[in-house]
Structures are given as structure tokens and as C-alpha cells.
Design a protein around this motif. Structure first.
Motif, PDB file in Angstrom:
ATOM      1  N   ILE A 130       1.316   6.685  -6.588  1.00  0.00           N
ATOM      2  CA  ILE A 130       0.527   7.876  -6.969  1.00  0.00           C
ATOM      3  C   ILE A 130       0.869   9.290  -6.590  1.00  0.00           C
ATOM      4  O   ILE A 130       0.675  10.097  -7.403  1.00  0.00           O
ATOM      5  N   THR A 167       0.777  -1.258  -0.113  1.00  0.00           N
ATOM      6  CA  THR A 167      -0.042  -0.043   0.043  1.00  0.00           C
ATOM      7  C   THR A 167       0.818   1.240   0.075  1.00  0.00           C
ATOM      8  O   THR A 167       0.410   2.112  -0.766  1.00  0.00           O
ATOM      9  N   GLN A 220       2.324   1.748  -3.408  1.00  0.00           N
ATOM     10  CA  GLN A 220       1.199   2.151  -4.377  1.00  0.00           C
ATOM     11  C   GLN A 220       0.893   3.702  -4.023  1.00  0.00           C
ATOM     12  O   GLN A 220       0.645   4.376  -4.790  1.00  0.00           O
ATOM     13  N   VAL A 221       0.747   3.744  -2.747  1.00  0.00           N
ATOM     14  CA  VAL A 221       0.410   5.527  -2.542  1.00  0.00           C
ATOM     15  C   VAL A 221       1.410   6.388  -2.736  1.00  0.00           C
ATOM     16  O   VAL A 221       1.158   7.690  -3.340  1.00  0.00           O
ATOM     17  N   ALA A 222       2.615   5.855  -2.644  1.00  0.00           N
ATOM     18  CA  ALA A 222       3.876   6.811  -3.071  1.00  0.00           C
ATOM     19  C   ALA A 222       3.803   6.845  -4.576  1.00  0.00           C
ATOM     20  O   ALA A 222       4.299   7.914  -5.014  1.00  0.00           O
TER      21      ALA A 222
END
Lengths: 261, 303
Positions: B10, B3, B6-8
């Protein structure tokens, strides 16, 4: 090495091929070698109200879920990728959360939640729950789609040519993210259609998806050939859908990081 | 990807766009609000419930008790049935991880290395089954292992005794689980392998390394993050999966997920909730362990 890989590929296809092969056998239960070839089970499947009802229900549910997920997810993807606001990172984590929570944990949580609200016997919890499951896919696909292929350069070009932001979105952005949208619609639809655990927790005679119906029939009346006919048809539909996603978007791109039972 | 990663990612995507201060922020909030509220209501809030619910008692006559108690967890620790189920869950998960790794690595290698049509077909064959429902896949294995099915047919030719029932065995359950999880092991490894710059391999070869050397000292270490990621995904999934164990393993081979469903069916939701919490703990523990392994690996590889 090539032998090993071929063996694994064969292994991957084995159960699926077997189902189709078995569905053509005339015996009511699975017998090998089969004593002939017949399509009667497919005819039976189409005339069986239990299966056609379950199929229609799953179809309707998945369609509604996709629409809901798009309505929530596409704007959210825009916001996450193009804007800055407090809590943006929290939202990003929250959106991806359902991918990391075990299905059965989510199913139990939703059941408890909706039982308390008193509507656990309707189709609504299933609809709402599936949107939670499908939303991460939509947001991920659209987010990636929004930053690919120099979209922003084209958008800026359109803006300098005099288009207002709404027109830019309507005539430039949305068409350019069509592959991503298409992939998210297909994958989201399949994800909801095949979802079994949440559907199982909320199953009642009136709220019955096709996988849950199949599950029940397999468990309580043994794996008869009729079940394999229904399963074969589902298989074909799934494969067609997956093929389209692969052409549109690339199956490996779609699945990286995306998981669901 | 985790996560955080993935956040990074985005985040990185986002940083390449120009910002217009307050208007962007207001627009962002408006666009994101529906999804945020929806997730808060129908995801975050429900998911907290099992934690609280697991601390309540249940009585078939009187329903869910009002006081907080640890008796559910005590029950899990005391009654051997649950310890066995937990052990079975973990054991099966580990076995599936090892088998999918053994089967999946060569496939991932072939896909990463291959060219054109063959590669595309192979990738499709391996990945497409992911979207097929677990019920259908389990049904396929039930058909293969049926009392009068293909496997029994072969067994009868080979041995005069009546073949044992393959349904509802741990072995069949493992086979079915491997089949379901294989793509999830192949994907991350394939990803990692594709990330190896070809120049690195060329450099190794030009320095005199044989093919085996290249694999052992360059390719394998650089693919390890993919291996760890795949193992984590498969382990987390198998420990939580319901359909395959239920259909292939049967009531004699209960794992955590099937236990949870059974308890829910019996009406004892608080106890089901406590089992679900245990399940979450297993998943979290797996995540922590694999992140630790990942970090140790990065250090060892000199990143």
C-alpha cells in the motif's frame, strides 16, 4: 498429473453436488440411493417461518453491514492511498488486522465487550462486529482499484480541463473504480451472510442468522433433507455471487490475502 | 502476503502520487478518521479484553471474580483434557497442511501453467467454494458420510458387517477441513508459480535441463515462498476453526475452538478467554516459525 488434478477438482465439488442431490430425495433423512425425486423440501423451506425469518434477517444484516463498511472503508482507502498523514501505516495495519485474528477469538472478545456495555442481546453487536470483518475487504479492494489503470492520469486530465476535485471524484474516480467497488460489495455481502462464529456467539431467538439456524438444526435434529434444501438454495446464491465477482474483478485477485471462515 | 508486506505494498502504491503538503494531510486525516475510530473502538479494544479476562476467576454462584489469578492457565496445564485437545488441534492442523499441500500443489501448478478456458474453469472450481458457508460444506460431508448415505452404501456392498459410524470421527473432520482449506493452499502457490519469469525456465531448458530437472531445481525452489505462506495460512486457520470440527468431529473430538465455545456456553468466560489466549499464542508461534523458515529459504535461494 491431469488425473490427479481432476480428482482434486472432483473432491472440491463433491460435498456441494451431494447436497443438491440429497435435497431432491423424498426421504426425511439421508438415504442412498434416493427413492425418487421431489421438490417438496424446497416448498417446505419457503413455507417454513423459521427459515424465511432467518434468511430475511441475514439478508438485512449483510446489506446493512456492507453499507456501513463502504461508508467507513471507501474514504479510508482514499486516505491510505492518496494522502499522507501521521499514523498512516498504523491505520493500514489496523485495517488489515481483523483478517489475521482468529474468528473465535474476535467473537469472544466482542461478546465480552458488548456484555459489559449491556447490549449483547440485541442485533447491534452483530452488526458492528460484522463491519469489522468486512472492512478489510472493502479497503483492500478499493485501495487496489485506486492505483490501477492510470486512474490518476485521467484524474489529472479532468482537473486540467477545469473540473474541481469533487467533480473529478464523482465523474472520473468513482466510475473507474466500479469493478473494485462491485467486488467489495459482493464479497462483503457474502462474508457477512455466511459468517457463523460471531453470529453464533450473539445468537438469541430474535437474533438468528441463517447459517446459525442451519447449524442448530443440524446439531440438534440430525441432518434432515429439509436442511439440505435450504443449503442448496444458499449454495446457488453464493455461486451466482462468486460468478459475478469473477467476471467483474477476477476471483483470484479478490481472494489473494483475503480469508475468512 | 503478510501484514507488513501488504502495508508495504500500500505504501509503494501511495508513493507514486503527488503530494500537496498540508491540505493532503488534513484531507487524509478527515477521510481516515471514521474508520480509525471505529476500528479502535470495536476491534482493538475488544481484542485486548480476553488477555485481561483470562486472569480472572469464575464461580457459577458469584460470577466473575475481581482479583487477578493464573488459575485458568494452571487448570489448562493440569487437566489432561485440555492438553489432549491442544495436541489434537495441532496434530489435525499439521495433517491438514500436509494433505492440502499434496493435493493443492499439482492443482496450483496446473492452473499456473494452463491456458484459456480449462484453466479458468479449474480456478473457479477450486476457488469458488471459499465463499460458501462452512456450515453448508460440513453438511455436504455429513451427507456423504451419513449412516445410510453413499459411502455406507458402498461399504455395505464390500463388507458384510454393519459399517462403523463415520460421523463424529477425527477422520471425517480432517476430510472436511482439507476441503475447506484447499483453496487457501492453492492460492499462494499459484501466485508464486505465476511469478516465475518464463525466461528463467527457457534458460534452464536451453542449458540442457530435462523437465524433471527444471521442476526440481528451478520451479520447486522458486515456489517455496508460496508453499510456506499457504502452509502458514492453513495451519493458522485450522487451529482456530470452529464450525467444521463441531459438526464433523463432534463432542468426542474437541479442538481449541470448540472448547472455547463450550466454556463460553457454560458461562465460564474467563476460562474461555484463557483458551482463546492459548489459541492466539499458537497462531503467533506459527507466524514466527514460518517467517523464520521464509527467511532461511531466502538466504538459501540467494535472494
Amino acid at each position: 498429473m491431469a488425473v490427479a488434478v481432476t480428482a482434486v477438482a472432483g473432491f472440491a465439488l463433491l460435498p456441494l453436488v451431494t447436497i443438491i442431490a440429497v435435497s431432491l430425495s423424498p426421504s426425511e433423512f439421508i438415504v442412498f440411493p434416493p427413492k425418487g425425486l421431489t421438490l417438496r423440501w424446497y416448498v417446505d423451506a419457503f413455507t417454513s417461518t423459521t427459515y424465511t425469518q432467518a434468511f430475511a434477517f441475514s439478508l438485512l444484516l449483510a446489506s446493512a453491514v456492507v453499507v456501513g463498511a463502504l461508508l467507513l472503508g471507501v474514504p479510508a482507502a482514499f486516505a491510505l492511498v492518496r494522502c499522507e498523514f501521521p499514523g498512516r501505516r498504523v491505520l493500514a495495519s489496523m485495517v488489515l488486522g481483523p483478517l489475521f485474528v482468529p474468528g473465535i477469538f474476535l467473537a469472544l472478545s466482542l461478546l465480552v465487550f458488548f456484555v459489559q456495555l449491556g447490549i449483547a442481546q440485541t442485533a447491534t453487536p452483530l452488526f458492528l462486529g460484522h463491519i469489522v470483518v468486512v472492512l478489510p475487504f472493502v479497503v483492500r479492494f478499493v485501495s487496489v482499484g485506486l492505483v490501477a489503470n492510470d486512474i490518476q492520469v485521467i484524474e489529472q486530465a479532468a482537473a486540467t480541463l477545469g473540473a474541481d476535485p469533487f467533480t473529478v471524484v464523482r465523474r472520473v474516480t468513482l466510475p473507474l473504480i466500479r469493478p473494485a467497488l462491485g467486488a467489495s460489495i459482493l464479497i462483503g455481502f457474502l462474508a457477512s451472510f455466511d459468517e457463523t462464529v460471531i453470529a453464533l456467539f450473539f445468537a438469541t431467538p430474535k437474533v438468528m442468522t441463517l447459517p446459525v439456524r442451519l447449524l442448530g438444526d443440524i446439531e440438534f435434529s440430525a441432518a434432515g433433507t429439509l436442511v439440505t434444501a435450504v443449503a442448496s438454495m444458499l449454495l446457488v446464491i453464493t455461486f451466482v455471487g462468486v460468478l459475478v465477482v469473477d467476471r467483474l474483478y477476477g476471483l483470484d485477485r479478490a481472494l489473494i490475502g483475503a480469508v475468512r471462515e | 502476503m503478510t501484514t507488513a508486506a501488504q502495508v508495504a505494498s500500500i505504501d509503494r502504491l501511495r508513493r507514486s502520487t503527488p503530494r500537496n503538503g498540508w491540505r493532503r494531510m488534513r484531507l487524509g486525516i478527515i477521510l481516515a478518521l471514521p474508520a480509525a475510530l471505529y476500528l479502535l473502538t470495536f476491534f482493538i479494544v475488544p481484542v485486548i479484553q480476553p488477555l485481561v479476562l483470562s486472569l480472572r476467576s469464575y464461580d457459577p454462584a458469584r460470577g466473575i471474580g475481581a482479583d487477578l489469578t493464573l488459575e485458568n492457565y494452571e487448570h489448562i496445564l493440569r487437566v489432561p483434557l485440555y492438553g489432549q485437545a491442544l495436541l489434537r488441534t495441532l496434530r489435525v492442523a499439521l495433517i491438514v497442511v500436509m494433505v492440502t499441500l499434496a493435493m493443492g500443489y499439482p492443482v496450483a501448478y496446473q492452473i499456473a501453467q494452463g491456458r484459456g478456458r480449462l484453466r479458468a474453469y479449474l480456478m473457479f472450481i477450486i476457488l469458488a467454494p471459499v465463499m460458501v458457508s462452512g456450515v453448508i460444506r460440513a453438511l455436504g460431508w455429513l451427507a456423504i458420510a451419513a449412516p445410510n448415505g453413499p459411502v455406507a452404501f458402498v461399504l455395505r456392498i464390500v463388507s458384510p458387517d454393519e459399517p462403523a459410524l463415520l460421523w463424529f470421527t477425527e477422520g471425517l473432520m480432517i476430510v472436511g477441513l482439507v476441503h475447506v482449506q484447499l483453496p487457501f493452499m492453492v492460492l499462494p502457490i499459484m501466485s508464486a508459480l505465476r511469478g516465475i519469469p518464463p525466461e528463467v525456465l527457457q534458460a534452464a531448458r536451453s542449458l540442457g535441463a530435462t523437465d524433471i530437472d527444471v521442476f526440481r531445481r528451478v520451479v520447486w525452489p522458486m515456489s517455496l515462498p508460496g508453499v510456506v505462506a499457504g502452509s502458514l495460512i492453513v495451519f493458522a486457520f485450522v487451529s482456530a476453526t470452529y464450525v467444521t470440527p463441531q459438526l464433523l468431529g463432534g463432542p468426542g473430538n474437541r479442538v481449541l475452538a470448540t472448547l472455547i465455545y463450550q466454556q463460553n456456553l457454560l458461562g465460564d468466560r474467563p476460562f474461555a478467554a484463557s483458551l482463546a489466549v492459548v489459541l492466539m499464542l499458537v497462531a503467533v508461534a506459527a507466524y514466527v516459525v514460518s517467517t523464520g523458515i521464509g527467511r532461511a529459504l531466502s538466504r538459501a535461494l540467494g535472494r
